[in-house]
Design a protein around this motif. Structure first.
Motif, PDB file in Angstrom:
ATOM      1  N   GLN A 225       1.041  -1.056   0.044  1.00 33.22           N
ATOM      2  CA  GLN A 225      -0.263  -0.642   0.012  1.00 33.22           C
ATOM      3  C   GLN A 225       0.556   1.423  -0.067  1.00 33.22           C
ATOM      4  N   THR A 227       3.791   1.610  -1.625  1.00 30.21           N
ATOM      5  CA  THR A 227       4.043   1.672  -2.964  1.00 30.21           C
ATOM      6  C   THR A 227       3.381   2.644  -3.598  1.00 30.21           C
ATOM      7  N   LEU A 228       2.529   2.078  -3.489  1.00 25.33           N
ATOM      8  CA  LEU A 228       0.518   2.636  -4.703  1.00 25.33           C
ATOM      9  C   LEU A 228       0.708   4.183  -3.817  1.00 25.33           C
ATOM     10  N   ALA A 231       2.646   6.565  -5.294  1.00 29.07           N
ATOM     11  CA  ALA A 231       1.619   7.339  -6.532  1.00 29.07           C
ATOM     12  C   ALA A 231       0.554   8.234  -6.416  1.00 29.07           C
ATOM     13  N   ILE A 283       3.939   7.789 -12.363  1.00 29.82           N
ATOM     14  CA  ILE A 283       2.523   6.835 -11.311  1.00 29.82           C
ATOM     15  C   ILE A 283       2.889   5.215 -11.909  1.00 29.82           C
ATOM     16  N   ASN A 287       2.804   2.181  -9.611  1.00 31.51           N
ATOM     17  CA  ASN A 287       2.529   0.885  -9.386  1.00 31.51           C
ATOM     18  C   ASN A 287       2.088  -0.743  -9.924  1.00 31.51           C
ATOM     19  N   GLY A 290       4.276  -1.665  -7.060  1.00 28.54           N
ATOM     20  CA  GLY A 290       3.466  -1.824  -6.356  1.00 28.54           C
ATOM     21  C   GLY A 290       2.493  -3.389  -6.329  1.00 28.54           C
ATOM     22  N   ASP A 291       2.309  -3.532  -7.777  1.00 25.65           N
ATOM     23  CA  ASP A 291       1.952  -4.789  -7.603  1.00 25.65           C
ATOM     24  C   ASP A 291       2.530  -6.192  -8.056  1.00 25.65           C
TER      25      ASP A 291
END
Length: 303
Positions: A225, A227-228, A231, A283, A287, A290-291
């Motif tokens: 979360q 990491t996201l 963004a 961004i 993302n 993060g994924d």
């Protein structure tokens, strides 16, 4: 004497096993992350952006290129002299993008770090103790969640004034409830496990149990979360700067660059499109990472 030596050897072996276990876990996460081509591509792009931000002063001197106006060269298209062209004041777009990356990453990382520390602590305390304390803390978080995060950030910056510190503070405060809820959910699922009961049995206090045993085992969803969240924080920074509540001119920031160039969109589109592309790429990279981390840290996918 032999009993003392044997007990010391047991302690040393157990500590070595713990270190090796941690290393093997990190190695396993990295091995699984490397299998995700999209995550590695995002990591490579993010690495390039970070390097550009770190060496921004070497690549493009701030005072002589990024903020120095040269009106005779205003709104030039990309060329050999200015690879990304110049803006409405004749400033080099590439230099401003590089220094703007430093501002965006700084705000994003620090704001998320503050949010994780505050929200994680509140969520861990609420989840561990439960009862009335949990109810009070989470109802306060619900009040913050009831207000859109960007609206809350606008209200905070408007009250305190637009500058770098207040911008980070506004974005971090608006993000605290999300991390508090994530950590609370993880703590509730961990607090009754055997290793926590063992720590209580040997007399460990609540502070040690929460910060030594529970929080480290609750970090996987927080890392993803976070990491996201970086963004999202960069996007919020650009949005606030676009409406004049972020980094103030002449300091370079991607959202402010978008705002300043929008009136020249018809005959000098590079002034707006280039910082917009920089935001999109950053961004997207975050993302993707993060994924990838979510998949690598998910214990259900270890097989």
């Amino acid at each position: 004497m032999s009993e003392v030596l044997s007990s010391e050897n047991i302690k040393k072996n157990s500590s070595v096993e713990t270190v090796n276990k941690k290393r093997s876990q990190l190695a396993e996460v990295w091995r699984r992350l490397k299998k995700n081509n999209m995550a590695m591509a995002g990591l490579a792009i993010l690495g390039v952006i970070i390097l550009l931000a770190i060496f921004a002063d070497v690549i493009a001197p701030y005072d002589s290129v990024a903020i120095k106006q040269n009106l005779k060269d205003r709104l030039q298209s990309p060329s050999g002299a200015h690879i990304f062209g110049t803006d409405e004041y004749g400033r080099d777009m590439f230099a401003r993008l590089v220094h703007g990356a430093r501002v965006s990453l700084q705000v994003g990382i620090l704001a998320v770090g503050i949010s994780i520390v505050i929200g994680g602590t509140l969520g861990a305390i609420a989840g561990y103790y439960g009862g009335k304390l949990d109810n009070v803390v989470m109802r306060i978080m619900d009040v913050f969640l009831a207000v859109p995060s960007i609206l809350l950030a606008i209200a905070i910056v408007s009250a305190l004034g637009p500058n770098l510190f207040n911008l980070m503070l506004a974005i971090s405060i608006s993000s605290v409830p999300g991390y508090a809820r994530i950590v609370r959910a993880s703590v509730i699922s961990i607090r009754d496990q055997e290793f926590v009961e063992a720590a209580k049995a040997i007399g460990a206090d609540d502070f040690r149990i929460i910060f030594k045993h529970i929080i480290p085992n609750s970090l996987a969803p927080v890392i993803v979360q976070g990491t996201l969240g970086v963004a999202g924080a960069i996007l919020s920074t650009a949005g606030l700067s676009f409406i004049g509540l972020g980094i103030q001119p002449p300091a370079p920031e991607w959202g402010a660059m978008l705002s300043g160039g929008r009136q020249y969109l018809r005959y000098a589109p590079h002034v707006t499109t280039i910082p917009g592309i920089a935001i999109v790429i950053t961004i997207l990279a975050l993302n993707l990472v993060g994924d990838g981390l979510r998949d690598a840290l998910d214990p259900r996918l270890k097989s």
